[in-house]
Design an enzyme around this catalytic site. Sequence first.
Site, PDB file in Angstrom:
ATOM      1  N   GLU A 235      -2.041  -8.752  37.863  1.00  0.00           N
ATOM      2  CA  GLU A 235      -2.436  -9.974  38.583  1.00  0.00           C
ATOM      3  C   GLU A 235      -1.656 -11.205  38.101  1.00  0.00           C
ATOM      4  OE1 GLU A 235      -7.030  -9.096  39.828  1.00  0.00           O
ATOM      5  OE2 GLU A 235      -6.721  -9.785  37.786  1.00  0.00           O
ATOM      6  N   VAL A 236      -0.341 -11.091  38.095  1.00  0.00           N
ATOM      7  CA  VAL A 236       0.506 -12.192  37.622  1.00  0.00           C
ATOM      8  C   VAL A 236       0.954 -13.035  38.814  1.00  0.00           C
ATOM      9  CG1 VAL A 236       2.608 -12.811  36.392  1.00  0.00           C
ATOM     10  CG2 VAL A 236       1.277 -10.807  35.667  1.00  0.00           C
TER      11      VAL A 236
END
Length: 530
Positions: free
Chosen positions: A324-325
């Site tokens: 989840e960057v």
Amino acid sequence: MRKMVSETFFVVVVVALVLGNSLLVSSESENNKVKIWPMPVSVSYGHSHLYLSNDFGLSTNYESGILNDAFDMMLAVIKLDHIIDANFSALHDSHLLQGLHVDISSPNDQLQYDIDESYKLMVPSSEKPAYAHLQAQTVYGALHGLQTFSQLCHFNFTSRVLEVHMSPWTIIDHPRFSYRGLLIDTSRHYLPLPVIKKVIDSMSYAKLNVLHWHIVDSQSFPLEIRSYPKLWDGAYSPSERYTVADAAEVVSYAQKRGINVLAEIDVPGHALSWGIGYPSLWPSKDCQQPLDVSSEFTFKVIDGILSDFSKIFKFKFVHLGGDEVNTRCWTTTPHISKWLKKHGMNESQAYQYFVLRAQNLALSHGYEIINWEETFNDFGNKLSRKTVVHNWLGGGVAQQVVASGLRCIVSNQDKWYLDHLDTTWQEFYANEPLTNITNLKQQKLVIGGEVCMWGETIDGSDIEQTIWPRAAAAAERLWTPYDKLAKNPREVTGRLAHFRCLLNQRGVAAAPLAGLGRAAPEGPGSCYEQ
């Protein structure tokens, strides 16, 4: 001639059934009569009762504090604080068990990934009928045998004695997968040490063997890092922290129960709390994560954390996150945008650069790496070959990972996320890590699975009933041979209810089977019917 064939067939069937009852029981019979969880590889039982003598003790060829402590803990959970006040003189000596003899082959008590966890349990021993006999290659296999023995014992409220029903027992057992994990999250809510220890105890009852400690995240950084002492300024409060000694105690406590501790730092995203103590780790004051990819200081801090980890967390693996960057802060922060242009990178390439550099740091400290699946989805062919890909987003990924030659852990969120309260225990039980993986070599690359107890709505007040009994359903999936698993989860309802009640008796606040995760009892009634 046809009649003779039919009679012969009838005789063969009858003989087979008789032998089956005396030597090896069928799956249907096991689920109806055998109340062991998770179900062992091989079980046979009889129809007699045995009683544990008042001085039931341990004899062994293996001098080990781990084994001695485990035996004492086993006796405690069998007795459950009841007073043993039987008239032993009225019991026939041939029905009394004087103790448990444990034979362990390997003198090595170092706990590590893929250690032999097999055991054989005979109650009573064929050679010494006054003793039960437990054989194992390692002390950690013996610990599992002790857990199984504890489930054979019952307190008789009438005679005030500990009993073993349905003897003689012969149980041969080993796990299907070498990695059987449970994630806890101490960033979203701080979990006091006694709560973590109770979770570890309960894991051992279900033969789970990896505590995945998601220590830090955007919300808080509770762990002391001596190399960078301001990092735990990101804790919620001064009293919601773990010292280095606390972390070492968790590792030691878990090891004595056969459980490895997998430490995680989730980089480069999920790291806002790092900048409370060291603001230069943020891209800017207004754009605070992911960590600043352009700064050498960022990687010095990661290196320092991993160096400190290597002195505490001795498991083969470290988890580096990578999920989840959102790279927007990298492209909108002038000094990082300039750095990207200088190095000819776009934000996706910078994400790859960050993950691979963090991997190299972990490798330099002797770790192999676990990363969340986005890293594989985005640049799987660039990952270190010592990477284990942690599947969480959904189905089909494990298939692709092992086809590429990398290892995989399965935690697909639709089935094995414990914070999803609408996922039933039946769905936890039915979730198969090897779905659509038919190649035997590739199957071996799925090292196991993990249920995840994310902490947004979890703290010390509700963690146990959110984990159990649904985690137990996954535990059997990960331990028991595939061909002995129930094809319909309803077949194991009674046995799982029995295990849930056993957890309650041992002081674990396991929720009822009926209803959603963390549900309360619907009304008065027996534990075994809820």
